[in-house]
Scaffold this motif. Sequence first.
Motif, PDB file in Angstrom:
ATOM      1  N   GLY A 148     -32.780  -7.052  10.770  1.00 14.93           N
ATOM      2  CA  GLY A 148     -34.379  -6.221  10.743  1.00 14.93           C
ATOM      3  C   GLY A 148     -34.965  -6.382  11.988  1.00 14.93           C
ATOM      4  O   GLY A 148     -35.645  -5.672  12.740  1.00 14.93           O
ATOM      5  N   ASP A 149     -35.181  -7.687  12.380  1.00  9.68           N
ATOM      6  CA  ASP A 149     -35.954  -8.271  13.531  1.00  9.68           C
ATOM      7  C   ASP A 149     -35.331  -7.925  14.851  1.00  9.68           C
ATOM      8  O   ASP A 149     -36.047  -7.980  15.991  1.00  9.68           O
ATOM      9  N   LYS A 150     -33.839  -7.824  14.819  1.00  9.94           N
ATOM     10  CA  LYS A 150     -33.124  -7.587  16.057  1.00  9.94           C
ATOM     11  C   LYS A 150     -32.854  -6.135  16.369  1.00  9.94           C
ATOM     12  O   LYS A 150     -33.012  -5.849  17.430  1.00  9.94           O
ATOM     13  N   LEU A 151     -32.337  -5.388  15.191  1.00 13.30           N
ATOM     14  CA  LEU A 151     -31.953  -4.193  15.567  1.00 13.30           C
ATOM     15  C   LEU A 151     -32.735  -3.050  15.067  1.00 13.30           C
ATOM     16  O   LEU A 151     -32.768  -1.878  15.369  1.00 13.30           O
ATOM     17  N   GLY A 152     -33.849  -3.534  14.284  1.00 14.09           N
ATOM     18  CA  GLY A 152     -34.596  -2.133  13.637  1.00 14.09           C
ATOM     19  C   GLY A 152     -34.890  -2.392  12.316  1.00 14.09           C
ATOM     20  O   GLY A 152     -33.934  -2.525  11.589  1.00 14.09           O
ATOM     21  N   ARG A 153     -36.217  -2.037  11.852  1.00 16.40           N
ATOM     22  CA  ARG A 153     -36.531  -1.904  10.180  1.00 16.40           C
ATOM     23  C   ARG A 153     -35.704  -1.031   9.649  1.00 16.40           C
ATOM     24  O   ARG A 153     -35.299  -0.989   8.523  1.00 16.40           O
ATOM     25  N   LYS A 154     -35.717   0.285  10.029  1.00 16.13           N
ATOM     26  CA  LYS A 154     -34.990   1.507   9.456  1.00 16.13           C
ATOM     27  C   LYS A 154     -33.532   1.313   9.187  1.00 16.13           C
ATOM     28  O   LYS A 154     -33.182   1.478   8.047  1.00 16.13           O
ATOM     29  N   ARG A 155     -32.966   0.678   9.983  1.00 19.53           N
ATOM     30  CA  ARG A 155     -31.266   0.418   9.622  1.00 19.53           C
ATOM     31  C   ARG A 155     -31.274  -0.203   8.428  1.00 19.53           C
ATOM     32  O   ARG A 155     -30.301  -0.270   7.561  1.00 19.53           O
ATOM     33  N   MET A 156     -32.105  -1.415   8.461  1.00 23.24           N
ATOM     34  CA  MET A 156     -31.803  -2.191   7.322  1.00 23.24           C
ATOM     35  C   MET A 156     -32.492  -1.745   5.906  1.00 23.24           C
ATOM     36  O   MET A 156     -32.131  -1.963   4.857  1.00 23.24           O
ATOM     37  N   PHE A 157     -33.401  -0.920   6.103  1.00 20.98           N
ATOM     38  CA  PHE A 157     -34.062  -0.185   5.128  1.00 20.98           C
ATOM     39  C   PHE A 157     -33.230   0.742   4.502  1.00 20.98           C
ATOM     40  O   PHE A 157     -32.965   0.894   3.190  1.00 20.98           O
ATOM     41  N   THR A 158     -32.217   1.420   5.125  1.00 18.98           N
ATOM     42  CA  THR A 158     -31.379   2.436   5.093  1.00 18.98           C
ATOM     43  C   THR A 158     -30.224   1.385   3.996  1.00 18.98           C
ATOM     44  O   THR A 158     -29.523   1.968   2.995  1.00 18.98           O
ATOM     45  N   LEU A 159     -29.826   0.557   4.709  1.00 18.20           N
ATOM     46  CA  LEU A 159     -28.492  -0.148   4.480  1.00 18.20           C
ATOM     47  C   LEU A 159     -28.784  -0.802   3.034  1.00 18.20           C
ATOM     48  O   LEU A 159     -27.932  -0.764   2.199  1.00 18.20           O
ATOM     49  N   SER A 160     -30.086  -1.145   2.603  1.00 16.90           N
ATOM     50  CA  SER A 160     -30.449  -1.821   1.460  1.00 16.90           C
ATOM     51  C   SER A 160     -30.059  -0.947   0.231  1.00 16.90           C
ATOM     52  O   SER A 160     -29.637  -1.330  -0.886  1.00 16.90           O
ATOM     53  N   VAL A 161     -30.634   0.295   0.481  1.00 18.63           N
ATOM     54  CA  VAL A 161     -30.542   1.152  -0.707  1.00 18.63           C
ATOM     55  C   VAL A 161     -29.225   1.596  -0.922  1.00 18.63           C
ATOM     56  O   VAL A 161     -28.738   1.837  -2.066  1.00 18.63           O
ATOM     57  N   PHE A 162     -28.384   1.798   0.194  1.00 22.34           N
ATOM     58  CA  PHE A 162     -26.861   2.116   0.037  1.00 22.34           C
ATOM     59  C   PHE A 162     -26.184   0.818  -0.636  1.00 22.34           C
ATOM     60  O   PHE A 162     -25.356   1.124  -1.501  1.00 22.34           O
ATOM     61  N   LEU A 163     -26.530  -0.427  -0.255  1.00 20.62           N
ATOM     62  CA  LEU A 163     -25.951  -1.492  -0.969  1.00 20.62           C
ATOM     63  C   LEU A 163     -26.234  -1.527  -2.619  1.00 20.62           C
ATOM     64  O   LEU A 163     -25.633  -2.181  -3.441  1.00 20.62           O
ATOM     65  N   MET A 164     -27.428  -0.765  -2.912  1.00 22.58           N
ATOM     66  CA  MET A 164     -27.672  -1.062  -4.264  1.00 22.58           C
ATOM     67  C   MET A 164     -27.030  -0.002  -5.203  1.00 22.58           C
ATOM     68  O   MET A 164     -26.475   0.167  -6.251  1.00 22.58           O
ATOM     69  N   ALA A 165     -26.980   1.328  -4.348  1.00 24.81           N
ATOM     70  CA  ALA A 165     -26.418   2.644  -5.039  1.00 24.81           C
ATOM     71  C   ALA A 165     -24.866   2.261  -5.415  1.00 24.81           C
ATOM     72  O   ALA A 165     -24.373   2.697  -6.371  1.00 24.81           O
ATOM     73  N   LEU A 166     -24.273   1.877  -4.360  1.00 28.57           N
ATOM     74  CA  LEU A 166     -22.784   1.659  -4.510  1.00 28.57           C
ATOM     75  C   LEU A 166     -22.173   0.521  -5.558  1.00 28.57           C
ATOM     76  O   LEU A 166     -21.526   1.192  -6.437  1.00 28.57           O
ATOM     77  N   PRO A 167     -22.797  -0.545  -5.618  1.00 27.34           N
ATOM     78  CA  PRO A 167     -22.353  -1.289  -6.928  1.00 27.34           C
ATOM     79  C   PRO A 167     -22.897  -0.627  -8.139  1.00 27.34           C
ATOM     80  O   PRO A 167     -22.371  -0.984  -9.278  1.00 27.34           O
ATOM     81  N   THR A 168     -24.179  -0.099  -8.357  1.00 25.28           N
ATOM     82  CA  THR A 168     -24.637   0.534  -9.518  1.00 25.28           C
ATOM     83  C   THR A 168     -23.665   1.610 -10.019  1.00 25.28           C
ATOM     84  O   THR A 168     -23.264   1.694 -11.141  1.00 25.28           O
ATOM     85  N   LEU A 169     -23.077   2.397  -9.082  1.00 23.35           N
ATOM     86  CA  LEU A 169     -22.281   3.392  -9.455  1.00 23.35           C
ATOM     87  C   LEU A 169     -21.126   2.773  -9.815  1.00 23.35           C
ATOM     88  O   LEU A 169     -20.174   3.306 -10.866  1.00 23.35           O
ATOM     89  N   GLY A 170     -20.554   1.695  -9.432  1.00 25.12           N
ATOM     90  CA  GLY A 170     -19.315   0.873  -9.642  1.00 25.12           C
ATOM     91  C   GLY A 170     -19.295   0.295 -10.949  1.00 25.12           C
ATOM     92  O   GLY A 170     -18.306   0.330 -11.831  1.00 25.12           O
TER      93      GLY A 170
END
Length: 432
Positions: free
Chosen positions: A86-108
């Motif tokens: 997030g400090d290297k590549l940008g806040r938005k990318r990690m902000f989107t990745l975090s919710v994706f990483l939560m949705a995937l295992p929850t559905l699983g």
Amino acid sequence: MNAAAVPVDAAARLGRADLRTLLLAALGGALEFYDFVVFVFFALPLSQLFFPPDSAPWLAQLKVYGIFAAGYLARPLGGIVMAHYGDKLGRKRMFTLSVFLMALPTLGIGLLPVYAQVGMLAPLLLLLLRVVQGVAVGGEVPGAWVFVAEHVPPSRVGFACASLTSGLTVGILLGSLVAAGINRSLAPEALLAYGWRLPFLVGGVFGFLAVWLRRWLSETPVFQAMHARRELVAGLPLAQVAARHRPAVLLSMLVTWMLTAAIVVLILMTPSLVQSAFHVAPARAFLGNNVASFALAVGCLFYGGLSDRIGPARALLLGAAGLLAAGYALYLGLAAGGAHFVALYAVAGFAVGVVGVVPVLMVQAFPPPVRFSGLSASYNVAYAVFGGLTPPLIGLLVARFGVLAPAHYVAATAVLGMAVAIALLRRPGGLP
């Protein structure tokens, strides 16, 4: 950082783009925290379905709680790694990745085979998905605070961070209400057959909706400016935090201790404590908890707005004093018979809203190039340590000092928060 001072641009207002950012961030945070906590509301059916049928019920439930705790232990790893990028590549990318990483295992989790179908592979898969959830929430919470704080005018950072924290609280309340609704509407056989899957499937689907909604968010102006001026850290941001920003780390960990005590003891543990120690009926205990959770969401917004008006240090001082008083009022009222339990629990929930000031202090404690890494490491490590130790510690304290021990513990951390606030007010310029 000048935590004591009132922002100079107090007349600045949130624009339409700011409000849209706050709304989408809070909505995503609520859905993600719903996904994270709904697990614990279905611990009983999970313990029956994911372990051998001849296991003692208490042992199977203990194993499920162990899997639930694994999510907390994974938070520092996820937070530190995601904050680095997030400090290297940008806040938005990690902000989107975090919710994706939560949705995937929850559905699983909602689609997992149970022990009767695949044997010991079932609890192992459940553990793996829970660890991924922990990684996701470790990046989501500090990342969301940084994201919203860097989008709004400086004079509205308090309200921005508090609105996100309020959204997380709404996610906990939503999980509680969904669990109560499913348990009321389905027979025990139907709950074990398919009903337990419903909250995870719904959470996963809505999590992917949050991923889609976050596509409309833009990178923070602060990170864009750093990138344009080539001010990004060349090496490891966390190494620079450890070398140059130790006072900020200490500040963040101390106020996080107060945050964990308020949330874990007064919001998460009190419903069980009042049943065992004060013989409050389960239905009344959870009614009080739902009212307190709603009051907490409102309290976060109040204290966040207050920090914008009088400065976060003064808001922390007042809020910590209120937390101390409200915690004692709740438990002394219970000791006197609990006639006003729900009302006092609502007051305590509102007082816990002082946690809305905590992210403001942490955001301001670290400079932008290492802000995500500093905040995330301090918050997640402190939360893992204090959040993990608090439940067994409260059990020991109750056995040793009696039923008012939870109030004593919360009061001690509130005094700690007041001490941090006074130190900030006495030191010109606050902490770097």
